[in-house]
Design a protein around this motif. Sequence first.
Motif, PDB file in Angstrom:
ATOM      1  N   ARG A 313       4.605  16.110   7.307  1.00 51.16           N
ATOM      2  CA  ARG A 313       3.445  15.730   6.442  1.00 51.16           C
ATOM      3  C   ARG A 313       2.163  16.170   6.788  1.00 51.16           C
ATOM      4  NH1 ARG A 313       3.529  10.813   3.751  1.00 51.16           N
ATOM      5  NH2 ARG A 313       5.514   9.816   3.509  1.00 51.16           N
ATOM      6  N   HIS A 364      -0.390   5.523   2.944  1.00 56.23           N
ATOM      7  CA  HIS A 364       0.043   6.583   1.794  1.00 56.23           C
ATOM      8  C   HIS A 364      -1.054   7.114   1.180  1.00 56.23           C
ATOM      9  CE1 HIS A 364       4.115   5.861   2.310  1.00 56.23           C
ATOM     10  NE2 HIS A 364       4.216   4.819   1.612  1.00 56.23           N
ATOM     11  N   THR A 526      12.907   1.766   4.207  1.00 61.02           N
ATOM     12  CA  THR A 526      11.861   2.296   3.492  1.00 61.02           C
ATOM     13  C   THR A 526      12.348   2.788   2.318  1.00 61.02           C
ATOM     14  OG1 THR A 526      11.863   4.350   4.527  1.00 61.02           O
ATOM     15  CG2 THR A 526      10.270   2.632   5.286  1.00 61.02           C
TER      16      THR A 526
HETATM   17  P1  XMP Z   1       8.140   3.822   1.405  1.00 58.68           P
HETATM   18  O1  XMP Z   1       8.803   5.080   1.688  1.00 58.68           O
HETATM   19  O2  XMP Z   1       6.909   3.833   2.533  1.00 58.68           O
HETATM   20  O3  XMP Z   1       7.321   4.136   0.267  1.00 58.68           O
HETATM   21  O4  XMP Z   1       8.914   2.614   1.259  1.00 58.68           O
HETATM   22  C1  XMP Z   1       6.758   3.219  -0.622  1.00 58.68           C
HETATM   23  C2  XMP Z   1       6.191   4.072  -1.716  1.00 58.68           C
HETATM   24  O5  XMP Z   1       5.321   4.873  -1.610  1.00 58.68           O
HETATM   25  C3  XMP Z   1       5.754   6.297  -1.808  1.00 58.68           C
HETATM   26  N1  XMP Z   1       5.502   7.279  -0.951  1.00 58.68           N
HETATM   27  C4  XMP Z   1       4.221   7.908  -1.137  1.00 58.68           C
HETATM   28  N2  XMP Z   1       3.149   8.276  -2.115  1.00 58.68           N
HETATM   29  N3  XMP Z   1       2.070   9.812  -0.784  1.00 58.68           N
HETATM   30  C5  XMP Z   1       2.134   9.127  -2.013  1.00 58.68           C
HETATM   31  O6  XMP Z   1       1.421   9.245  -2.735  1.00 58.68           O
HETATM   32  C6  XMP Z   1       3.136   9.691   0.193  1.00 58.68           C
HETATM   33  O7  XMP Z   1       2.981  10.466   1.125  1.00 58.68           O
HETATM   34  C7  XMP Z   1       4.073   8.841  -0.018  1.00 58.68           C
HETATM   35  N4  XMP Z   1       5.060   8.345   0.929  1.00 58.68           N
HETATM   36  C8  XMP Z   1       5.894   7.491   0.345  1.00 58.68           C
HETATM   37  C9  XMP Z   1       7.094   6.123  -2.153  1.00 58.68           C
HETATM   38  O8  XMP Z   1       7.576   7.100  -3.001  1.00 58.68           O
HETATM   39  C10 XMP Z   1       7.294   4.806  -2.344  1.00 58.68           C
HETATM   40  O9  XMP Z   1       7.014   4.533  -3.929  1.00 58.68           O
END
Ligand code: XMP
Length: 530
Positions: A313, A364, A526
């Motif tokens: 990242r 995010h 997640t």
């Molecule tokens: P997680 O994996 O944390 O994701 O359950 C929750 C929502 O966020 C999106 N996601 C991101 N969106 N940059 C973004 O703009 C990022 O680095 C990122 N990482 C996760 C993921 O697709 C889900 O909708």
Amino acid sequence: MKSQNAPSPVAPAASSPGQEQIVILDFGSQYTQVIARRVRECQVYSQILRFDTPATRLAELRPKGIILSGGPASVYDADAPLPDPGIFELGIPILGICYGVQLLAHFLGGRVEPGQQREYGKGTLHVKRPGCALFAGLPRRLQVWNSHGDRLTRLPRGFVVVATSENSPYAAIEHPHKRFFGLQFHPEVVHTPRGRELLANFVHKVCGCGRQWTMRNYLEQAVEEIRARVGQERVLLGLSGGVDSSVAAALLHRAVGDQLTCIFVNNGLLRAREPEVVQEVFGRHFQIRLQYEDASELFLRRLRGVTDPERKRKIIGRTFIEVFEAATRRAGPARFLAQGTLYPDVIESVPIGGNPASLIKSHHNVGGLPRRMRFELIEPLRCLFKDEVRKLGRALGLPREILWRQPFPGPGLAVRCLGEVTPEKLAILRQADAIVVEEMKRGGWYYKTWQAFAVLLPVRSVGVQGDERTYDWTVAVRVVESQDGMTADWVKLPYALLERISTRITNEVRGVNRVVFDITSKPPGTIEWE
Ligand code: XMP
């Protein structure tokens, strides 16, 4: 989450003269944004302001009504959030919801007694004063979503009882002369099925608002304001192909045409056909000036050998800034940089009592571009909610494929290609992902889910294909439904659809001999695997 260094937004701003609006003072309720959206569904502009916004500021804004949100505090707490008492002298109708009622009592001569703990539950409301404007057109018995916390035990001065419920003789109250109203329950949530009508009665019947807030009006007004602000200058916009930046691009292009240049960075981590679709839609169809930056080699080179998700990242984030900055230099001098910031990112959250809603998603949000990039920011979607952005996009003629795109993380397929990211693995992942999306669309499921995608696991296992023994990769299929990405449920897809997806992936994608379906909800999982 405040957006930093944001100068005056280009948007039909709250202070536009003549713009009818309702102000919601936020006392930290998890539902404050829902109230704002309900008001906008009535085609009335609403904005959320901090609970302690001075009455003089409100007087300048001249809202047609004020709503006091709920909140987790008790008016007895030493640090209870309290409004400027001057708001009760403005002659503007006020609706207090839940904690908002207790504020009415606290300031206007009623009495509140502390309860044990705040709990929520279904209740039945009995309307005693059907003539009350809030309840116009509603039955005398209503299902409501109660909040049991502190209770009103004496009416504030000049108030009368409008409705009772099993847990409160003062479930709805009214000061007929001042046009102040208090509801002990939550009209904004879906568990109060006719709550929308109650709020509509407040904004239309009590406050006298018309129905001026439509995306067509917004579009016209925003175009004028953007033109006035931009003049003859140039605007740059980082286009990701997602809903927000796409709508911002179309809007700015409508306003200033070729003075807008969109920069689209291919980081090598996009899905199948993504660069092509963006170029087709924006370059060829809208004829927007599009600067396509193919930096895929640079990104992939820097990711070589890296397996740790956080490091991936960081590398991607840093490289993006570098590439984007260089691209803006190549684009030539420009005064403005546009961003598709939405209203939920702008609202100043009130972190009272550890309210989780105020902590949403900070990890995010892209940290923003470095300060050395000296642009003036234009954020034309700054006062819109996501559903409004989609309506605006429709008014601008954007296709459904763009407007109903599922969320896609900034670091792209790198978070879905576990372990080292290589061009070979990305090719496999892209092909598998395209099959998931295609079959989901064909089965009519794609637009009903929050996200549906493939993940390439760093696991190889033995299989048999034809007469041959194989030792190939595993693809996980992830399909979830969610309201906001904070929590999610895995979707119970029909077996036949899962079977088609699995068969097609193992038949068509070389290098994959096993497909698994992720049956984990969030929490504990997640959405992305990383
Ligand atoms: P997680 O994996 O944390 O994701 O359950 C929750 C929502 O966020 C999106 N996601 C991101 N969106 N940059 C973004 O703009 C990022 O680095 C990122 N990482 C996760 C993921 O697709 C889900 O909708």
